[in-house]
Write an enzyme that holds these catalytic residues in place. Sequence first.
Site, PDB file in Angstrom:
ATOM      1  CB  CYS A  96       0.090  58.935 -80.178  1.00 12.43           C
ATOM      2  SG  CYS A  96      -0.081  57.940 -81.722  1.00 12.43           S
TER       3      CYS A  96
ATOM      4  CG  HIS B 217       4.653  56.839 -78.958  1.00  7.82           C
ATOM      5  ND1 HIS B 217       3.551  56.792 -77.836  1.00  7.82           N
ATOM      6  CD2 HIS B 217       3.968  56.620 -80.061  1.00  7.82           C
ATOM      7  CE1 HIS B 217       2.616  56.471 -78.529  1.00  7.82           C
ATOM      8  NE2 HIS B 217       2.704  56.520 -79.621  1.00  7.82           N
TER       9      HIS B 217
HETATM   10  N1  GLN Z   1      -5.361  54.787 -82.007  1.00  5.32           N
HETATM   11  C1  GLN Z   1      -4.758  55.592 -82.738  1.00  5.32           C
HETATM   12  C2  GLN Z   1      -4.105  55.778 -84.218  1.00  5.32           C
HETATM   13  O1  GLN Z   1      -3.904  54.472 -84.635  1.00  5.32           O
HETATM   14  C3  GLN Z   1      -3.605  56.193 -81.677  1.00  5.32           C
HETATM   15  C4  GLN Z   1      -2.385  55.122 -81.810  1.00  5.32           C
HETATM   16  C5  GLN Z   1      -1.446  55.430 -80.630  1.00  5.32           C
HETATM   17  O2  GLN Z   1      -1.586  56.264 -79.703  1.00  5.32           O
HETATM   18  N2  GLN Z   1      -0.138  55.002 -81.018  1.00  5.32           N
HETATM   19  O3  GLN Z   1      -4.028  56.744 -84.796  1.00  5.32           O
END
Ligand code: GLN
Length: 235
Positions: free
Chosen positions: A89, A189
């Site tokens: 992510c 995740h």
């Molecule tokens: N901040 C990033 C997004 O919203 C990654 C989010 C995350 O790692 N869950 O795309």
Amino acid sequence: MKIVWIYPDLLSTYGDQGNTIVLERRAALRGIPTETVHLRSDEPVPPDGDVYLLGGGEDRPQILAAQRLRNDGGLHAAVQRGAVVFAVCAGYQILGHEFGGEEGQPLPGLGLLDIRSGRGEQRAVGEVVGDVATELNVPRITGFENHQGVTHIGPNAWPLARVVAGVGNGGGDGTEGAYSGRILGTYMHGPALVRNPGLADLLLRWAVGAELQPIDDSWAGRLREERLNAVLTSG
Ligand code: GLN
């Protein structure tokens, strides 16, 4: 095998740290000793790791992590040596050429993976299922996504998977994640390597440069089946 868990103080959402535990355990079951460094963001990145792991993060910690990793240079040196990198992510977006900041402004990434991310119209939240690129020889993957970012893959990287359920990269091409060489990123995740032992073994194979002894994965297999059924039959 030296595992470096990059910046748990900035990048570790939804249990991403579980990825380190699964790598350690699956290596140990093959008689491969591991040493894991939990690297805080005020410490230099050791360039001599075998596997580097990055997790997800909120927008601001993500921006800070990208700045620190760019200034540090240790991850670049490790990649040049052929180290394995697995990023989730926010960590995945950081590996690319650019990613979207809190207001969607383009910010520079590490340029280690040929992807570009920006901010999409809607947050993608929920379960993801994907069929992995056949050359990686990993069974169908499952995970949980929560991101605003949308990622486009350039000519020097390949999609990790084709989306069966959920959003993934979100750029309209039906792909999820990306890889090139021994660098692999995903929006999943879960933690991803807990839900997908096949993905953990791919990273271990890359790190040791050889095939691995099989492990009895019957319990993990049953849990995977339950999860996949729950997602694919929920309409
Ligand atoms: N901040 C990033 C997004 O919203 C990654 C989010 C995350 O790692 N869950 O795309």
